[in-house]
Structure formats: structure tokens, C-alpha cells
Design a protein around this motif. Structure first.
Motif, PDB file in Angstrom:
ATOM      1  N   THR A 123      79.923  17.447 -39.164  1.00 22.54           N
ATOM      2  CA  THR A 123      80.688  18.412 -38.372  1.00 22.54           C
ATOM      3  C   THR A 123      81.215  17.820 -37.077  1.00 22.54           C
ATOM      4  OG1 THR A 123      79.345  20.205 -39.265  1.00 22.54           O
ATOM      5  CG2 THR A 123      80.620  20.669 -37.267  1.00 22.54           C
ATOM      6  N   GLY A 124      80.332  17.168 -36.306  1.00 21.67           N
ATOM      7  CA  GLY A 124      80.715  16.759 -34.961  1.00 21.67           C
ATOM      8  C   GLY A 124      80.684  15.291 -34.677  1.00 21.67           C
ATOM      9  N   GLY A 125      80.304  14.440 -35.609  1.00 21.87           N
ATOM     10  CA  GLY A 125      80.300  13.021 -35.357  1.00 21.87           C
ATOM     11  C   GLY A 125      78.930  12.493 -34.964  1.00 21.87           C
ATOM     12  N   ILE A 126      78.919  11.252 -34.495  1.00 19.77           N
ATOM     13  CA  ILE A 126      77.654  10.550 -34.298  1.00 19.77           C
ATOM     14  C   ILE A 126      76.863  11.062 -33.101  1.00 19.77           C
ATOM     15  CG2 ILE A 126      78.737   8.699 -32.934  1.00 19.77           C
ATOM     16  CD1 ILE A 126      76.748   6.776 -34.356  1.00 19.77           C
ATOM     17  N   TRP A 127      77.535  11.438 -32.012  1.00 16.95           N
ATOM     18  CA  TRP A 127      76.774  11.828 -30.819  1.00 16.95           C
ATOM     19  C   TRP A 127      76.035  13.150 -30.986  1.00 16.95           C
ATOM     20  CZ3 TRP A 127      75.742   7.889 -28.135  1.00 16.95           C
ATOM     21  CH2 TRP A 127      76.670   6.843 -27.988  1.00 16.95           C
ATOM     22  N   PRO A 128      76.666  14.192 -31.525  1.00 14.57           N
ATOM     23  CA  PRO A 128      75.870  15.387 -31.827  1.00 14.57           C
ATOM     24  C   PRO A 128      74.736  15.100 -32.814  1.00 14.57           C
ATOM     25  CG  PRO A 128      78.203  15.914 -31.859  1.00 14.57           C
ATOM     26  CD  PRO A 128      78.102  14.441 -31.763  1.00 14.57           C
TER      27      PRO A 128
ATOM     28  N   ALA B 283      56.353   7.501 -41.020  1.00 17.82           N
ATOM     29  CA  ALA B 283      57.326   8.447 -41.595  1.00 17.82           C
ATOM     30  C   ALA B 283      58.297   8.975 -40.538  1.00 17.82           C
ATOM     31  CB  ALA B 283      56.577   9.597 -42.263  1.00 17.82           C
ATOM     32  N   LEU B 284      57.770   9.293 -39.334  1.00 19.45           N
ATOM     33  CA  LEU B 284      58.648   9.803 -38.271  1.00 19.45           C
ATOM     34  C   LEU B 284      59.642   8.748 -37.794  1.00 19.45           C
ATOM     35  CD1 LEU B 284      56.128  11.936 -36.171  1.00 19.45           C
ATOM     36  CD2 LEU B 284      58.001  12.758 -37.616  1.00 19.45           C
ATOM     37  N   PHE B 285      59.158   7.518 -37.623  1.00 14.55           N
ATOM     38  CA  PHE B 285      60.076   6.462 -37.194  1.00 14.55           C
ATOM     39  C   PHE B 285      61.091   6.123 -38.289  1.00 14.55           C
ATOM     40  CE2 PHE B 285      56.746   5.712 -33.974  1.00 14.55           C
ATOM     41  CZ  PHE B 285      57.542   5.632 -32.840  1.00 14.55           C
ATOM     42  N   ALA B 286      60.643   6.212 -39.543  1.00 14.21           N
ATOM     43  CA  ALA B 286      61.588   6.023 -40.649  1.00 14.21           C
ATOM     44  C   ALA B 286      62.652   7.123 -40.621  1.00 14.21           C
ATOM     45  CB  ALA B 286      60.845   6.021 -41.976  1.00 14.21           C
ATOM     46  N   PHE B 287      62.226   8.331 -40.289  1.00 18.01           N
ATOM     47  CA  PHE B 287      63.173   9.437 -40.154  1.00 18.01           C
ATOM     48  C   PHE B 287      64.247   9.116 -39.111  1.00 18.01           C
ATOM     49  CE2 PHE B 287      64.898  13.597 -39.745  1.00 18.01           C
ATOM     50  CZ  PHE B 287      65.038  13.848 -38.389  1.00 18.01           C
ATOM     51  N   ILE B 288      63.822   8.568 -37.952  1.00 16.88           N
ATOM     52  CA  ILE B 288      64.767   8.220 -36.898  1.00 16.88           C
ATOM     53  C   ILE B 288      65.775   7.194 -37.408  1.00 16.88           C
ATOM     54  CG2 ILE B 288      65.003   7.016 -34.687  1.00 16.88           C
ATOM     55  CD1 ILE B 288      64.131   9.773 -34.234  1.00 16.88           C
ATOM     56  N   VAL B 289      65.267   6.138 -38.074  1.00 14.10           N
ATOM     57  CA  VAL B 289      66.142   5.060 -38.552  1.00 14.10           C
ATOM     58  C   VAL B 289      67.104   5.571 -39.617  1.00 14.10           C
ATOM     59  CG1 VAL B 289      66.211   2.822 -39.721  1.00 14.10           C
ATOM     60  CG2 VAL B 289      64.489   3.273 -37.961  1.00 14.10           C
ATOM     61  N   VAL B 290      66.555   6.269 -40.623  1.00 18.62           N
ATOM     62  CA  VAL B 290      67.392   6.761 -41.722  1.00 18.62           C
ATOM     63  C   VAL B 290      68.430   7.747 -41.207  1.00 18.62           C
ATOM     64  CG1 VAL B 290      67.391   8.069 -43.873  1.00 18.62           C
ATOM     65  CG2 VAL B 290      65.635   6.326 -43.465  1.00 18.62           C
ATOM     66  N   ALA B 291      68.007   8.658 -40.317  1.00 20.15           N
ATOM     67  CA  ALA B 291      68.949   9.645 -39.776  1.00 20.15           C
ATOM     68  C   ALA B 291      70.057   8.955 -38.985  1.00 20.15           C
ATOM     69  CB  ALA B 291      68.208  10.645 -38.886  1.00 20.15           C
ATOM     70  N   GLY B 292      69.677   7.931 -38.199  1.00 20.56           N
ATOM     71  CA  GLY B 292      70.695   7.211 -37.439  1.00 20.56           C
ATOM     72  C   GLY B 292      71.679   6.484 -38.322  1.00 20.56           C
ATOM     73  N   VAL B 293      71.166   5.795 -39.360  1.00 17.41           N
ATOM     74  CA  VAL B 293      72.048   5.058 -40.261  1.00 17.41           C
ATOM     75  C   VAL B 293      72.982   5.999 -41.008  1.00 17.41           C
ATOM     76  CG1 VAL B 293      72.113   3.613 -42.328  1.00 17.41           C
ATOM     77  CG2 VAL B 293      70.476   3.111 -40.502  1.00 17.41           C
ATOM     78  N   ILE B 294      72.399   7.087 -41.523  1.00 15.92           N
ATOM     79  CA  ILE B 294      73.229   8.046 -42.281  1.00 15.92           C
ATOM     80  C   ILE B 294      74.281   8.678 -41.369  1.00 15.92           C
ATOM     81  CG2 ILE B 294      73.188  10.242 -43.489  1.00 15.92           C
ATOM     82  CD1 ILE B 294      70.553   9.444 -44.709  1.00 15.92           C
ATOM     83  N   SER B 295      73.892   9.019 -40.127  1.00 22.38           N
ATOM     84  CA  SER B 295      74.863   9.611 -39.195  1.00 22.38           C
ATOM     85  C   SER B 295      76.006   8.646 -38.919  1.00 22.38           C
ATOM     86  CB  SER B 295      74.157   9.974 -37.888  1.00 22.38           C
ATOM     87  OG  SER B 295      73.140  10.930 -38.108  1.00 22.38           O
ATOM     88  N   THR B 296      75.652   7.372 -38.730  1.00 24.65           N
ATOM     89  CA  THR B 296      76.693   6.369 -38.474  1.00 24.65           C
ATOM     90  C   THR B 296      77.630   6.240 -39.663  1.00 24.65           C
ATOM     91  OG1 THR B 296      75.187   5.170 -37.011  1.00 24.65           O
ATOM     92  CG2 THR B 296      77.116   3.982 -37.820  1.00 24.65           C
ATOM     93  N   LEU B 297      77.057   6.191 -40.859  1.00 24.24           N
ATOM     94  CA  LEU B 297      77.882   6.052 -42.051  1.00 24.24           C
ATOM     95  C   LEU B 297      78.780   7.272 -42.273  1.00 24.24           C
ATOM     96  CD1 LEU B 297      75.325   4.430 -44.522  1.00 24.24           C
ATOM     97  CD2 LEU B 297      77.239   3.326 -43.339  1.00 24.24           C
ATOM     98  N   VAL B 298      78.222   8.460 -42.055  1.00 26.40           N
ATOM     99  CA  VAL B 298      79.026   9.682 -42.221  1.00 26.40           C
ATOM    100  C   VAL B 298      80.169   9.718 -41.218  1.00 26.40           C
ATOM    101  CG1 VAL B 298      78.984  12.189 -41.983  1.00 26.40           C
ATOM    102  CG2 VAL B 298      77.193  11.025 -43.275  1.00 26.40           C
ATOM    103  N   ASP B 299      79.847   9.356 -39.938  1.00 21.88           N
ATOM    104  CA  ASP B 299      80.882   9.328 -38.901  1.00 21.88           C
ATOM    105  C   ASP B 299      81.964   8.301 -39.238  1.00 21.88           C
ATOM    106  OD1 ASP B 299      81.675   7.918 -36.000  1.00 21.88           O
ATOM    107  OD2 ASP B 299      81.691  10.106 -36.000  1.00 21.88           O
ATOM    108  N   LEU B 300      81.521   7.112 -39.722  1.00 22.83           N
ATOM    109  CA  LEU B 300      82.470   6.064 -40.077  1.00 22.83           C
ATOM    110  C   LEU B 300      83.348   6.496 -41.246  1.00 22.83           C
ATOM    111  CD1 LEU B 300      83.425   3.190 -39.495  1.00 22.83           C
ATOM    112  CD2 LEU B 300      81.686   2.381 -41.114  1.00 22.83           C
TER     113      LEU B 300
END
Length: 802
Positions: A428-433, A466-483
Motif C-alpha cells: 500500500t505505502g512502500g518501504i517506509w510504512p 524466530a523474532l529476528f528472522a521475522f525482522i529480516v524476512v519482513a524487511g526483505v519482503i518489504s523491499t522486494l514488494v516496494d521495488l
């Protein structure tokens, strides 16, 4: 100094009473103590109009001599020196005689207004420039004296002097408008019932349009946004969907039933370049205009708001929309244009929703929110705001929902739910949101779903991983979706730019002068309100995202402008070449024909002046007649050369006035050396023609001279005239050899002589000059065979009564 006030009395036809009303208003103002003078009034010999002058002061007219005739015009200098409060000036569209100062009377009136003098004037609807072609279609008569619409529209007061066609024809029949001799012809031609009814409708519609402008100006000045239902106006929303044709026809029927206006509106998304144009929109626009409607294309991110805004600007009373085929769920998330229009229109505008069987009712790229690539575009401010709102509000709401089933959910499932939310925020809003949602989700997962609960302590190392994996996976997926969103946005832009470039290339290659089409395409592509071509004081672009496409438009516009300039220069060069060709032909033609009369004059004069020879009186008379005849021949030749030069350079000044044919034919015959061979058969009852007296005399003299030159010496040349509808035809009939059909197009060209044998005189300019002068007077010169042998030249001119 305050500018004067202009009041215009507008009529549908001559004789409705404009001058009468103007004089009556002037007299009433004088009775109230206002300083009123008559600057110019044309009573046309009507007793009732003349009586309205009463005791009003009349400024003497200015006498101007033009072409040996004396004309009377309004004395502008005398009026300015007199400086009354109000000046009465008749006939706003009148053309002044050369030498009077201004070319048009409306320019004289502008000078009076600038001097602080108020003016009351008159004009007929047929003299308005914008209606000139319409009046010609109705009446068959082209009005050469016109006034720009802007002059009349700028008047402070416009009053319609109205009269029914039947009443106006009765006035005509009673002799209150024209002389009795002209009444029958006028009633059978210009003053027909149909003509007068059409002219009256034109006048009423023009004044009604002026009232609409005044009303709109009043509402804007007083901040009145709600429409006033003074006139029905139907606004129909067009999208290019297949059902649009039926929608336009339905709206047109509604407008026709209420005698109202029809306005079509197409709203384009205003966030960037235009997407693919709906295939059916052009056809719907053509149908709308065919049904008498007007089309508007406006940019807007909110379709409903844009529609209502146009409706209020048009002072519309009804809006017609097509029914939507979208599902309830889609309307819930994206909103409903129809509901938004109903809410925003208030109670002043009726909204009609027309059902149809076509699918879909709105093209995909024109639905609420715009096309998908725009909704995913990272530069869309509304999407970024929605993304931040979802990032802030989504995780708490999801936490509330998941804590109710925490016992059976488990940390892994909760992680997947929060990861799905982060992906939605990124979409919806890109990488920063998405980053905000990721961090907030991490904190909420730690607090509510990682033992021990309600603390940020993590007891199990596997949970930490698991929580740190969540941070990494969420960040990577957000970047890819934004890209991916950016790439999709760029791909859509590239496709649109490619379409625009192809369209530009097609315009440049397919149009002779593509500048206007390129500017129009630029306005549509970038959703601009307008565009102008200027030479920049410095290089550089203020736009960054659209720089390349703008540069392409600029380059092609530059090429088109250069091409236009080159065509203009080529046309000038062609005109110069024609002028040089004419000059060469002129020199070649006159080298012999000028020398011959000069040689004859020189020989005769030398013989008369010789001291060593005594000449008989008869021989002296013969030599003097030779000098006189050759001088006349030389004068005619030089006159034709000068006239041809004026025609070639466009320097012929034409003053069209009513001319009596019998009079001008007599003048032309009297100028001929062999006038006894001319038989004039012109009926005195024929109407006058609109012509320039001096030019028409030259035309007839040239035609007669040509006819006499090519006729047998014992024959006569006849001059006849007859009326043909709203025109009068003058026939010059000879009994010579005639002109072959294939040579008729060439006899009117300069330096053309039949059979290259001019009977010893002329350079072949007489007919060329005659045709040029006739066409300058809005006439026609043609050739026909004379029954029994010979040639007939026909001059067709407009009747002054038309």
C-alpha cells in the motif's frame, strides 16, 4: 478620467426600431438634465424616426471627398471637442470612408468612451462577426460590414429591440421602412417570414447567452456556489464504456424535453501521465456534439468531486451517471462514485443513475483510485498516507484479534499473520510504512506472544531467533514488494511514453502543420489546463520525472515551428518569383505597345513643328487627331498597367455603396472614343447594386472597349441588365468571332490576347483588370456565347436591397 458607459440597442433586422429607441432614450436623458448630443444618426428617410430627433443637438457631419465623390461621416474630432455627457451614434458596424481617420465606427466609439463620453449606439444581429456565416446561410447575403463580438459583449448595457416577423412585415408593407418601389422585392427576399424568424431567434439566443455570462459573473463576485435553476443544464459523465452511447442519448432526451443544454464531462486521473485513452470516448464525444452538446475533459484525482465542480461551474441542474456493476465488497473498499456525487451535489442538483446491461460500466483505468500501477506507485501521496495509517493502526488491531486465541495460535502462526500485515503495508505505502509496521509488529509479538508475556524478556533462544528472522524476512519482503511496485510503475510509464512518442511521430509525419495538434496532445498527455510555446531565457527543465518526454515534445515542436517558418519563407519566395515573372512579362509586353503610341505622337508633333513644310489645315487636323488618339491609347494602357499592379499587390481599396447601373453605364460609355456603337438597354426600375462606383465604371469601360475592338466595324455592342434573385447581372454583348470554350479560362490572365492578335492595341490587361475589380467587389465575371455568334461578358453583382 473614468471611461464612458456603452449602451447598445440590438435588433434582429432593419426596421425593428433601434434608431427610434436610441433617439427616444437620448431625449429622455436630456429631459432629466443630461448633456446629450447626436453624433451620427441615419434616419433612412423614415418620418417617424426623423421626428424623434425633436430638439436634440446634432453635431454637424464631416464631409470627405473620395474618388471624386463627397461622403458624410461622423466628425469624431468635433465630438471630442464638444465633450458631451452622452453621444448618440447610430450604426455600430459601419465602415468609414478612407480619410475619415479610423477604419470602423466602433473604433470611433472606443475613442469617445476612452475620453469619458458615454455612448448609445445600435447594431443588427447580422453584423456580429461570429454570426456572419450563419446569417449568410439563412439569408443568402454576406454582410461585409461586421463588428467583433468582443466589442458588443464589452458593452455595459445591451437592450434587445424585438418585433415579431409578422409585425415587421406589416411595417414594411405600410412603407415605414423602405421606399414603395423596393417593398415587394424586400418582402419576397430578405424579409421573408422564415428569414426574420431565424434572425430573431439568433438575436434572442445571443442576448440570452450574454445574460448567462452576467449571471455567472454575479455569482462568482458574490461567492454563490450553489446553482441557480434559471435554465436547465444536464451534465452527463462519460467514461468511454460501451454503455456510454445509450447514456448520452438518454441525457440528450432529458435536455431536449426541458429545452436545456447538454454538457458531457470526462474526468481523467490527475496523478501523472495519461493512461491508455478509452476506445469509445471519441465516438461518445462525436455523438454528444452531434446531439448539440458540449464536451469538457478535466483532470481530477477525485472523480466525484471533479464532476460536481464542473456541474456547479456550468450552473447545471441535473447530473446523469451510468449505474455501476462493481460488487458491494469493491465499493466498500474503494468507495462509490455515485454515492459521492449524490452527497456532494446537495439538494440543488438532481442526480440520475441510468441502469444498463453493458459490462463494465467504467473502464478499469478510470475507476475510483485510478489504474493499478498508479495505486502501487511510491510517489502517490495518498497511498503513502494510507500506508502510514495502516502501519500505525494495523498491528494493534491485529494484536487485539490474535490475543483472543493466543492459547491455540502459537508464536509461529502469529509471526505469519504479522508478516502478512507487513506485506500489505508495503504494497500500500512502500518501504517506509512497512518498516514502521515491522518494528511495531516485532514489539507487539515480543510483548504479547513470547513467554514470559507482557515483558520484553525472551526466555527461549528459539523464540529470539524466530523474532529476528521475522525482522529480516519482513524487511526483505518489504523491499522486494516496494521495488516491484516501482518497476511496475516505471514499466507503465515507459509504455505510455512509447505510445506518446509514436503519436508524436505520427503527427509530425502526417500533418502539414502539426504545431496545434502537438500542443493539444501535450495538454491531454500531461493533463494540463493549457500550454504556450515560448523561447526560454535559459536552458534547463523544472520537471524531472517527465523530462525526457517533455524534451521529445519540445524537440518535435521546434521542428514543426522551423517547418512552418520554412513554408512561410517558401510561400514568400514563390510570391516574389511570381512578382518577378509578372515584372518580366510586363517589360516584354510593353516594350512594343508603349513605344508605338509614343512614336506616333513624336512623328505627328515633329511634322506640326517643322518650319520647312507648310501643311494643309486638313492635314494639321489629322495629325492633331493622331496625337489625341494615341495619347488616349497611351493613357488607357498606363491606367491598365497601374490597375494590374494594384491588383497583384492587393492594394485595391474597395468602397461598396449602392450604385445605379444606368448611371455608371452612362459614365463608362461616355469615356469611350467610339460611344456611338454602344446600345444601352438598362431598365431604370432595376435595383441598385452594391459596388464601388469608380471600379465598376472601369470594369464596364474595359469590357466595352474589348467588345468594340473585336467586333465588326459596322456592328453595335449591346449593354443589357436583368435581376437574378438577390443579384443583378450586367451583359456586354458583341457580334464578333467569339471566344473558344477552351480559351475562356485564359482570356482573364494578364498579357493574354485572343489569337495573340490585339488588333494593334493593348497588352492584354483589360479583361484581367476587369475580372480583378469585379471579384474585389464580391462579384463574378463570366463568359458566354452570344446567340447567333459573338461573345457575351456577364458581370454579376449583389443587389443593394439584399
Amino acid at each position: 478620467m473614468a471611461r464612458g458607459i456603452l449602451r447598445v440597442y440590438l435588433g434582429a433586422a432593419p426596421g425593428v426600431g433601434k434608431t427610434f429607441a436610441m433617439l427616444d432614450e437620448g431625449w429622455r436623458r436630456k429631459e432629466r438634465g443630461t448633456d446629450v448630443v447626436v453624433g451620427y444618426v441615419e434616419t433612412h428617410g423614415r418620418p417617424k424616426t426623423s421626428s424623434q430627433l425633436r430638439d436634440l443637438e446634432v453635431v454637424p457631419r464631416q464631409a470627405i471627398t473620395y474618388r471624386d465623390q463627397v461622403f458624410e461621416e461622423m466628425d469624431l474630432d468635433a465630438l471630442l471637442a464638444r465633450r458631451p455627457e452622452v453621444a448618440l451614434v447610430d450604426e455600430l458596424a459601419h465602415s468609414n470612408v478612407p480619410g475619415a481617420g479610423n477604419t470602423k465606427r466602433w473604433q470611433d466609439i472606443e475613442a469617445l468612451l476612452d475620453a469619458g463620453i458615454s455612448v448609445i449606439t445600435t447594431v443588427n444581429i447580422q453584423h456580429l462577426e461570429s454570426l456572419n456565416d450563419v446569417v449568410r446561410q439563412i439569408t443568402g447575403v454576406e454582410q461585409r460590414e461586421t463588428v467583433p463580438d468582443a466589442v458588443v459583449r464589452a458593452a455595459d448595457q445591451i437592450e434587445l429591440v424585438d418585433m415579431s416577423p409578422e409585425a415587421l412585415r406589416r411595417r414594411m408593407a405600410h412603407g415605414n421602412i423602405y421606399d414603395p418601389a423596393k417593398i415587394d422585392a424586400a418582402l419576397a427576399n430578405y424579409f421573408r417570414i422564415g428569414n426574420l424568424a431565424a434572425l430573431r431567434e439568433l438575436a434572442l439566443l445571443w442576448v440570452a447567452d450574454r445574460v448567462d455570462e452576467s449571471l455567472q459573473d454575479y455569482r462568482e463576485r458574490h461567492g454563490i456556489a450553489q446553482p441557480w435553476q434559471t435554465k436547465e443544464r444536464v451534465v452527463v459523465a462519460l467514461t468511454g464504456a460501451p454503455s456510454g452511447d445509450a447514456l448520452v442519448r438518454r441525457a440528450a432526451r432529458m435536455a431536449m424535453r426541458t429545452k436545456g443544454e447538454l454538457v458531457g464531462v470526462h474526468v481523467q486521473p490527475s496523478d501523472g501521465l495519461a493512461g491508455e485513452r478509452p476506445s469509445g470516448l471519441d465516438a461518445q464525444r462525436a455523438l454528444l456534439e452531434e446531439l448539440g452538446g458540449r464536451f469538457h475533459q478535466v483532470p481530477g484525482s477525485d472523480v466525484a468531486a471533479a464532476l460536481v465542480q464542473v456541474a456547479r461551474a456550468e450552473n447545471a441542474t441535473q447530473i446523469v451517471l451510468g449505474a455501476s456493476h462493481r460488487s458491494r465488497l469493491t465499493e466498500l473498499f474503494r468507495g462509490s462514485v455515485i454515492n459521492s456525487v449524490v452527497r456532494q451535489s446537495g439538494g440543488a442538483i438532481d442526480v440520475h443513475v441510468i441502469s444498463n446491461d453493458e459490462e463494465p460500466s467504467v473502464p478499469r483505468q478510470y475507476r475510483t483510485g485510478g489504474p493499478l500501477w498508479r495505486r502501487l506507485a511510491p510517489l502517490d501521496r495518498s497511498r503513502r498516507i494510507a500506508g502510514f495509517m495502516l502501519a500505525v493502526g494495523g498491528p494493534p488491531l491485529l494484536t487485539v484479534a490474535l490475543t483472543r486465541i493466543r492459547g491455540s495460535l502459537g508464536l509461529q502462526n502469529a509471526l505469519l499473520c504479522y508478516l502478512l500485515l507487513v506485506v500489505a503495508v508495503a504494497t500500500t505505502g512502500g518501504i517506509w510504512p512497512a518498516a514502521i509496521a515491522c518494528l511495531l509488529g516485532f514489539a507487539l509479538l515480543n510483548w504479547y506472544f513470547t513467554p514470559p508475556f507482557h515483558t520484553f524478556t525472551i526466555a527461549n533462544s528459539r523464540d529470539s531467533l524466530a523474532l529476528f528472522a521475522f525482522i529480516v524476512v519482513a524487511g526483505v519482503i518489504s523491499t522486494l514488494v516496494d521495488l516491484a511496485s516501482r518497476r511496475r510503475h516505471e514499466a507503465a510509464r515507459a509504455r505510455i511514453e512509447a505510445q506518446s512518442l509514436a503519436r508524436i511521430a505520427g503527427l509530425v509525419l502526417g500533418e502539414r502543420d502539426p504545431v496545434t495538434r502537438l500542443v493539444d496532445d501535450l495538454i491531454v498527455t500531461f493533463r494540463l489546463e493549457g500550454a504556450a510555446i515560448m523561447r526560454p531565457a535559459r536552458q534547463g527543465w523544472t520537471a524531472t520525472e517527465d523530462r525526457e518526454l517533455l524534451a521529445a515534445y519540445a524537440t518535435q515542436l521546434s521542428v514543426a515551428l522551423v517547418s512552418r517558418r520554412l513554408r512561410t519563407e517558401a510561400a514568400s519566395a514563390e510570391a516574389l518569383a511570381k512578382t518577378n515573372e509578372l515584372r518580366t512579362a510586363l517589360l516584354a509586353a510593353v516594350s512594343h505597345d508603349l513605344r508605338t503610341p509614343l512614336a506616333a505622337i513624336k512623328t505627328a508633333a515633329t511634322s506640326l513643328l517643322a518650319d520647312d513644310v507648310t501643311l494643309e489645315p486638313s492635314l494639321q487636323l489629322e495629325l492633331l487627331e493622331t496625337i489625341n488618339g494615341e495619347t488616349d491609347r497611351l493613357n488607357t494602357l498606363v491606367g491598365n498597367l497601374l490597375d494590374m499592379s494594384r491588383l497583384q499587390t492587393g492594394a485595391v481599396n474597395v468602397l461598396l455603396t449602392p450604385v445605379d447601373l444606368e448611371e455608371v453605364v452612362g459614365l463608362a460609355v461616355a469615356s469611350l472614343p467610339d460611344s456611338s456603337r454602344v446600345d444601352v438597354q438598362v431598365d431604370q426600375t432595376l435595383p441598385q447594386v452594391k459596388a464601388d462606383l469608380a471600379l465598376l465604371e472601369r470594369v464596364i469601360a474595359n469590357l466595352l472597349a474589348n467588345a468594340l475592338a473585336f467586333s465588326p466595324g459596322d456592328s453595335t455592342v449591346a449593354v443589357q441588365a436583368a435581376r437574378d434573385g438577390q443579384r443583378v447581372d450586367l451583359h456586354v454583348v458583341d457580334r464578333g468571332a467569339g471566344i473558344p470554350f477552351e480559351a475562356r479560362e485564359h482570356v482573364f490572365l494578364p498579357f493574354q490576347r485572343l489569337g495573340d492578335n490585339p488588333n494593334g492595341t493593348g497588352v492584354g490587361l483589360g479583361l484581367a483588370v476587369a475580372k480583378g475589380f469585379v471579384e474585389a467587389m464580391d462579384g463574378e465575371l463570366t463568359v458566354e456565347d452570344t446567340p447567333g455568334g459573338g461573345c457575351t461578358m456577364i458581370v454579376s453583382l449583389r443587389s443593394a436591397e439584399g
